[in-house]
Design a protein around this motif. Structure first.
Motif, PDB file in Angstrom:
ATOM      1  N   SER B  61      34.101  49.356  41.372  1.00 32.09           N
ATOM      2  CA  SER B  61      35.541  49.417  41.634  1.00 32.09           C
ATOM      3  C   SER B  61      35.934  48.619  42.873  1.00 32.09           C
ATOM      4  O   SER B  61      37.066  48.177  42.978  1.00 32.09           O
ATOM      5  N   MET B  65      38.682  45.943  42.501  1.00 29.79           N
ATOM      6  CA  MET B  65      39.881  46.080  43.325  1.00 29.79           C
ATOM      7  C   MET B  65      40.175  44.778  44.058  1.00 29.79           C
ATOM      8  O   MET B  65      41.329  44.365  44.207  1.00 29.79           O
ATOM      9  N   ARG B  73      48.006  42.356  41.411  1.00 28.57           N
ATOM     10  CA  ARG B  73      48.102  43.656  40.757  1.00 28.57           C
ATOM     11  C   ARG B  73      48.456  43.567  39.270  1.00 28.57           C
ATOM     12  O   ARG B  73      49.152  44.437  38.746  1.00 28.57           O
ATOM     13  N   ARG B  91      40.867  51.163  34.484  1.00 22.33           N
ATOM     14  CA  ARG B  91      40.835  52.332  35.355  1.00 22.33           C
ATOM     15  C   ARG B  91      41.673  52.082  36.603  1.00 22.33           C
ATOM     16  O   ARG B  91      42.373  52.947  37.079  1.00 22.33           O
ATOM     17  N   ILE B  92      41.574  50.862  37.115  1.00 23.84           N
ATOM     18  CA  ILE B  92      42.308  50.550  38.336  1.00 23.84           C
ATOM     19  C   ILE B  92      43.796  50.411  38.053  1.00 23.84           C
ATOM     20  O   ILE B  92      44.634  50.911  38.789  1.00 23.84           O
ATOM     21  N   ARG B  95      46.408  53.237  37.955  1.00 25.25           N
ATOM     22  CA  ARG B  95      46.989  53.803  39.180  1.00 25.25           C
ATOM     23  C   ARG B  95      47.905  52.738  39.785  1.00 25.25           C
ATOM     24  O   ARG B  95      47.450  51.825  40.445  1.00 25.25           O
ATOM     25  N   LYS B  97      50.470  50.920  42.202  1.00 23.15           N
ATOM     26  CA  LYS B  97      50.554  51.000  43.659  1.00 23.15           C
ATOM     27  C   LYS B  97      51.853  51.676  44.078  1.00 23.15           C
ATOM     28  O   LYS B  97      52.933  51.144  43.908  1.00 23.15           O
TER      29      LYS B  97
END
Lengths: 259, 374
Positions: B61, B65, B73, B91-92, B95, B97
């Motif tokens: 991750s 990231m 993003r 997965r990232i 979420r 920001k």
């Protein structure tokens, strides 16, 4: 590929008392191995030896094919960063808040920038199913289940390949403990972790472990899947697995798997 | 472990392509993080660039990231990927920001808040301290009515720990201070030929003033800190809550024995330390000024009225109770974390010593007409 953990001819002595004698164990990559055994059988001792907190009296432990102690400080430190440990009581740093606790190992690398650390911490919090606002709480303000989750997030912060859990569900109510077990299993699958756990709890054992190692009489008495172990005829194993409570737990597992 | 690599090339159709390969995981990235982040940032603005991540061997991750941030993003328009990597990006991206603001933002009137917080915390200390003293008085009345409830065992243990155990160190410090004081005074007195006044100076100085304050400072540092730490740890490990659950009053069982023990031990320690300090002074006076022991001992009661001794004992009792009260007060305020334990222990010792010196000044004014030689 060399096994994740290899324990060879390990003997441990406390005073005059031999905890382990000529113990051999090998943990394959990607498996979830549960260590069970009676009180005082040296489960936690073995776990602490695996991560180098205790020195064995005799014998050797290798992680990913490399010895834990050989005097090369740099290599030992890098090896230590390849596994994460979840302590029984969380062992969160009580002077730090949740965010700082999880960020601590990342900050210790001293190369990542604060912005990335912030995002990674928030990602880890989300992975253990906590909310962003929980990041600003102090460990003293957390419930038992949250402490375990934060401790798990901290253990995962360094992206370990190997995760060691000491009594992951002790002190949690059945509902919490079930959701924590689910979380560990999910993360284990997602991240491809090798997991070694010490537990007393049969529900945890049945739900998580792909293999079980029974520690008794100073050695690994039996090693195999839960079903293999139950076929072994030994007083300890009979007591541990074959009382009513155990049967119920294992029954649940079978029912849980076939809806 | 292969390090993370970035290569820029052009494919058959002339499109520019950025190839990422190697291990994109924390342990491999950390040593060269700065360089890689800068390189990614340099390519980030290039919209026509194709990203090829399919050669990445391992991605965790942290690596994901890093890429995610470089891409602004979102996934880039032209991306060559693998299914197993796609799940990591998923997965990232799950979420979004939200810039969770850190702990509360700073107010421009920060200093007003700081002053106010200080005043409030001082007020809270005063209220808690008063409540503790009040509770102790109630406990004391309760003990007078039912003497069998007195925690004798704890009191005796505290008496031993903070009284008997403190005797060697207070004696040593007292003796040395006596010698130093006597030696320095003797140098001055010699020049005036007023040698025999050494007895007056040492007698009044040590018995009335120095002895009690010296012992109070030593005991605050020695026993006061120990008491705060003990109560603090009991609070951290929930032992105090356990006591309360069993219906045992914490003030009666934990605070009262400490206050009682120091109220008894301190005057005795004052007596002991002052005597040893006088002996030290006497030895030094004999060597420096040739004043015999017999003369010293004979003159002492004549030049130091006995009222001074009573004042010293009264100071001893007061200081002892104050040190124990302050130590208990801070011990019970410890919150369950290590930082709070250490800051409260420090605060306990500093406050004890400050209060002792303040009260000593009050004593000096209140007793200015008592015990002075005519």
């Amino acid at each position: 590929m060399s096994p994740a953990i290899e324990v060879a001819n390990l003997s441990t002595r406390f005073g005059d008392y031999w905890v382990h004698r000529d113990l051999n164990l090998s943990v394959q990559r990607g498996e979830i191995l549960a260590l069970v055994g009676g009180s005082g059988s040296g489960k936690t001792t073995l776990l602490r030896q695996m991560i180098g907190l205790l020195h064995p009296t005799q014998g050797e432990i290798r992680l990913f094919g490399e010895p834990l102690f050989d005097g090369n400080v740099e290599r030992e430190r890098n090896l230590r960063r390849r596994f994460g440990m979840l302590f029984q009581y969380g062992a969160l740093f009580s002077a730090f808040n949740v965010f700082q606790n999880i960020a601590f190992p990342l900050r210790e690398l001293r190369t990542l920038d604060e912005d990335l650390i912030h995002e990674l911490v928030m990602l880890k919090l989300a992975m253990v199913e906590l909310l962003p606002r929980h990041a600003w709480l102090m460990p003293a303000e957390l419930s038992g289940g949250m402490v375990k989750r934060v401790a798990l997030a901290r253990a995962l912060a360094m992206e370990p390949e190997l995760l060691l859990l000491d009594e992951p569900t002790a002190g949690l109510d059945p509902d919490r403990s079930e959701s924590f077990v689910r979380l560990i299993r999910m993360l284990g699958e997602q991240l491809g972790l090798t997991v070694v756990l010490v537990t007393h709890d049969l529900d945890t054992l049945a739900a998580l472990a792909s293999r079980v190692a029974v520690l008794a009489e100073q050695r690994i008495l039996a090693l195999g899947t839960v079903d293999d172990i139950m076929k072994v005829d030994h007083p300890f194993i009979r007591n541990f697995f074959c009382c009513d409570r155990a049967q119920r737990a294992l029954q649940n597992r079978i029912c849980g798997e076939c809806p | 472990m292969a390090g993370a690599r970035i290569t820029l090339d052009t494919d058959a159709e002339g499109r520019r392509r950025l190839r990422l390969s190697g291990d994109w995981k924390l342990m491999a990235l950390a040593p060269q993080y700065g360089r890689l982040a800068a390189e990614l940032a340099a390519h980030a603005g290039d919209a026509g660039l194709a990203w090829d991540v399919s050669r990445i061997e391992t991605l965790d991750s942290v690596g994901a990231m890093m890429l995610w941030r470089a891409w602004g993003r979102r996934l880039p328009m032209q991306l060559v990927s693998r299914p197993d990597l796609a799940t990591i990006f998923e997965r990232i991206s799950g979420r979004q920001k939200k810039h969770e603001a850190g702990p509360a933002p700073r107010s421009p009137l920060e200093w007003v808040i700081i002053v106010g917080r200080l005043a409030l915390s001082f007020w809270r200390h005063a209220v808690d301290m008063t409540a503790l003293i009040g509770q102790l008085v109630l406990d004391f009345v309760h003990i007078l009515r039912q003497p069998r409830n007195m925690p004798w065992r704890e009191t005796s243990a505290n008496l031993f720990k903070s009284g008997v155990r403190a005797m060697p160190v207070t004696a040593l410090v007292g003796f040395l201070i006596g010698i130093v004081l006597s030696y320095l005074s003797a140098l001055q007195l010699k020049t005036f030929g007023a040698d025999i006044f050494i007895v007056n100076i040492l007698g009044m100085g040590i018995i009335r003033e120095l002895g009690p304050v010296l012992v109070a400072v030593l005991v605050a540092g020695r026993s006061g800190s120990a008491m705060t730490a003990q109560l603090g740890v009991m609070r951290v490990t929930e032992e105090i809550d356990a006591l309360a659950t069993m219906g045992v009053s914490r003030s009666l069982r934990l605070v009262l024995p400490k206050v009682a023990a120091l109220a008894v031990a301190m005057p005795l320690l004052v007596l002991w330390t002052s005597s040893i300090a006088l002996v030290g002074g006497m030895v030094s006076a004999q060597i420096q000024l040739d004043i015999s022991y017999g003369f010293f001992i004979d003159t002492l009661p004549k030049v130091v009225p006995v009222a001074n001794l009573w004042i010293a004992l009264a100071k001893g009792i007061t200081f002892g109770m104050l040190v124990a009260l302050v130590a208990s007060h801070f011990g019970l305020r410890v919150r369950p974390n290590t930082e709070s334990l250490s800051s409260n222990t420090t605060a306990s010792v500093v406050t004890s010593i400050t209060i002792v010196i303040l009260v000593d000044a009050v004593f000096a004014i209140a007793t200015r007409k008592i015990g002075m030689p005519i």
